[in-house]
Scaffold this motif. Sequence first.
Motif, PDB file in Angstrom:
ATOM      1  N   ALA A   1       0.828  -1.198   0.000  1.00 55.75           N
ATOM      2  CA  ALA A   1       0.000   0.000   0.000  1.00 55.75           C
ATOM      3  C   ALA A   1       0.860   1.244   0.000  1.00 55.75           C
ATOM      4  N   ILE A   2       0.314   2.311  -0.569  1.00 53.89           N
ATOM      5  CA  ILE A   2       0.907   3.647  -0.540  1.00 53.89           C
ATOM      6  C   ILE A   2      -0.122   4.564   0.101  1.00 53.89           C
ATOM      7  N   GLY A   3       0.318   5.402   1.008  1.00 58.20           N
ATOM      8  CA  GLY A   3      -0.599   6.264   1.758  1.00 58.20           C
ATOM      9  C   GLY A   3      -1.101   7.443   0.956  1.00 58.20           C
ATOM     10  N   THR A   4      -1.585   8.442   1.657  1.00 54.95           N
ATOM     11  CA  THR A   4      -2.231   9.600   1.035  1.00 54.95           C
ATOM     12  C   THR A   4      -1.265  10.394   0.172  1.00 54.95           C
ATOM     13  N   LEU A   5      -1.693  10.662  -1.077  1.00 56.10           N
ATOM     14  CA  LEU A   5      -0.941  11.494  -2.006  1.00 56.10           C
ATOM     15  C   LEU A   5      -1.710  12.795  -2.213  1.00 56.10           C
ATOM     16  N   ASP A   6      -1.061  13.924  -1.937  1.00 52.58           N
ATOM     17  CA  ASP A   6      -1.741  15.219  -2.008  1.00 52.58           C
ATOM     18  C   ASP A   6      -0.765  16.258  -2.525  1.00 52.58           C
ATOM     19  N   ASN A   7      -1.042  16.803  -3.725  1.00 51.89           N
ATOM     20  CA  ASN A   7      -0.113  17.779  -4.294  1.00 51.89           C
ATOM     21  C   ASN A   7      -0.256  19.161  -3.671  1.00 51.89           C
ATOM     22  N   GLN A   8      -1.193  19.326  -2.747  1.00 54.76           N
ATOM     23  CA  GLN A   8      -1.358  20.594  -2.053  1.00 54.76           C
ATOM     24  C   GLN A   8      -0.821  20.538  -0.622  1.00 54.76           C
ATOM     25  N   SER A   9      -0.236  19.401  -0.256  1.00 54.01           N
ATOM     26  CA  SER A   9       0.237  19.226   1.110  1.00 54.01           C
ATOM     27  C   SER A   9       1.695  18.777   1.115  1.00 54.01           C
ATOM     28  N   SER A  10       2.417  19.175   2.154  1.00 52.02           N
ATOM     29  CA  SER A  10       3.815  18.757   2.308  1.00 52.02           C
ATOM     30  C   SER A  10       3.935  17.493   3.161  1.00 52.02           C
ATOM     31  N   GLN A  11       2.803  16.943   3.606  1.00 51.12           N
ATOM     32  CA  GLN A  11       2.847  15.729   4.427  1.00 51.12           C
ATOM     33  C   GLN A  11       3.276  14.536   3.580  1.00 51.12           C
ATOM     34  N   PRO A  12       4.237  13.740   4.053  1.00 50.61           N
ATOM     35  CA  PRO A  12       4.713  12.593   3.267  1.00 50.61           C
ATOM     36  C   PRO A  12       3.709  11.455   3.245  1.00 50.61           C
ATOM     37  N   ALA A  13       3.802  10.633   2.204  1.00 56.45           N
ATOM     38  CA  ALA A  13       2.963   9.446   2.062  1.00 56.45           C
ATOM     39  C   ALA A  13       3.754   8.226   2.509  1.00 56.45           C
ATOM     40  N   THR A  14       3.098   7.313   3.189  1.00 64.50           N
ATOM     41  CA  THR A  14       3.749   6.081   3.613  1.00 64.50           C
ATOM     42  C   THR A  14       3.813   5.102   2.443  1.00 64.50           C
ATOM     43  N   VAL A  15       4.855   4.271   2.442  1.00 64.83           N
ATOM     44  CA  VAL A  15       5.042   3.240   1.421  1.00 64.83           C
ATOM     45  C   VAL A  15       5.359   1.930   2.131  1.00 64.83           C
ATOM     46  N   ASP A  16       4.653   0.870   1.756  1.00 66.91           N
ATOM     47  CA  ASP A  16       4.913  -0.454   2.323  1.00 66.91           C
ATOM     48  C   ASP A  16       4.577  -1.481   1.246  1.00 66.91           C
ATOM     49  N   VAL A  17       5.591  -1.916   0.515  1.00 65.14           N
ATOM     50  CA  VAL A  17       5.402  -2.819  -0.622  1.00 65.14           C
ATOM     51  C   VAL A  17       6.408  -3.953  -0.512  1.00 65.14           C
ATOM     52  N   THR A  18       5.953  -5.171  -0.757  1.00 68.47           N
ATOM     53  CA  THR A  18       6.841  -6.330  -0.787  1.00 68.47           C
ATOM     54  C   THR A  18       6.684  -7.059  -2.118  1.00 68.47           C
ATOM     55  N   GLY A  19       7.705  -7.829  -2.474  1.00 66.44           N
ATOM     56  CA  GLY A  19       7.656  -8.593  -3.709  1.00 66.44           C
ATOM     57  C   GLY A  19       8.819  -9.564  -3.768  1.00 66.44           C
ATOM     58  N   LYS A  20       9.050 -10.119  -4.967  1.00 64.91           N
ATOM     59  CA  LYS A  20      10.159 -11.040  -5.162  1.00 64.91           C
ATOM     60  C   LYS A  20      10.836 -10.756  -6.495  1.00 64.91           C
ATOM     61  N   VAL A  21      12.176 -10.805  -6.485  1.00 63.35           N
ATOM     62  CA  VAL A  21      12.974 -10.618  -7.687  1.00 63.35           C
ATOM     63  C   VAL A  21      13.293 -11.994  -8.261  1.00 63.35           C
ATOM     64  N   ASP A  22      13.029 -12.146  -9.564  1.00 62.44           N
ATOM     65  CA  ASP A  22      13.283 -13.434 -10.232  1.00 62.44           C
ATOM     66  C   ASP A  22      12.637 -14.601  -9.487  1.00 62.44           C
ATOM     67  N   ARG A  23      11.452 -14.379  -8.955  1.00 61.69           N
ATOM     68  CA  ARG A  23      10.575 -15.389  -8.345  1.00 61.69           C
ATOM     69  C   ARG A  23      10.995 -15.856  -6.965  1.00 61.69           C
TER      70      ARG A  23
END
Length: 332
Positions: A220-242
Amino acid sequence: NIQMLNIAFCYPLNVSINQFDSLGKTPFNLKLDTGLNNNGTLSVAGKVQLQPVSADLQISTRDIDLLLARPYFEPLVRIQLRSGLAQSDLKVVLAGLEPLQLKVSGETQISQLHIVDAERKRDLLKWQQLQLSGIDYQNNLIISKVALQKPYARFIINENLTTNFSGLLVEQPSDNKKPTDSQPMGIRIGGISIADGSANFADFSLRPNFATAIGQLNGAIGTLDNQSSQPATVDVTGKVDRYAPVSIKGRLTPFDPLNSLDIATSFRNVELTTLTPYSGKFAGYRIRKGRLNLELHYQIEKGQLNAKNKVLLEGLQLGEKVDSPDAVDLPI
């Protein structure tokens, strides 16, 4: 335009109008139901007034073929749309034309999207489903939630170091208009969820070419707002080459990444032989075997970078020497 877009209203076409005033100064009730291009359906219900122009409508669409929109965007972008279906449930309120007073709310969904690069004829962007919930447009655009099911993207570095995304926009002739001082439209997205995503990366500037795949992307990626300086959270997992787990966690200001960023990325048990094109070019040796564990932590605060990186190589064996003009002189 209707002929150009090849829109066909299909049987049955039902239209109902009542309380209509020929002077157009009082609202009348409108109801329309029709098929659209064989499989699609369109339903419109609500009140319309002609003098002055206003409307309060509920609009529902199902299985609208996005190929209808190709004449609009193909002159502007070097892509080919192969498939895509849209459906929506929207409330549209038009209060005036000059200035335009329009409000749109509801939700929409785009499924089975498939876009290819017009030059290479290779997949560029796909997804099984994109759901936009809590849409609210009135001068600014608010979307409560974006949900992506099985998204896919391909990123390529070409032989001349351009990318497959850098040349997509078709240059348009200048209209010689002076730039305006108007503020950009505010855009706020409450959050983005990603389920079972994947991506391919290739670097054709190397010999041999480098390519890898990232799969099982969830997060998930948190709130994206081009009118705000508040950062968005990022939490993503995956696998490289399976097999090799990768995680990306932290926060960033996506519309101004040099203002604030704190991202930690972790790779585990990456097979080093896949990096042979890079080791050959920059180190002058192929990689025979080995595994990589990598922890990267980048922090930016008001343009100041602080990076902490940890690299662990296990079972590394270099192979034959590569004659590369870009290789550094390493004491190997």
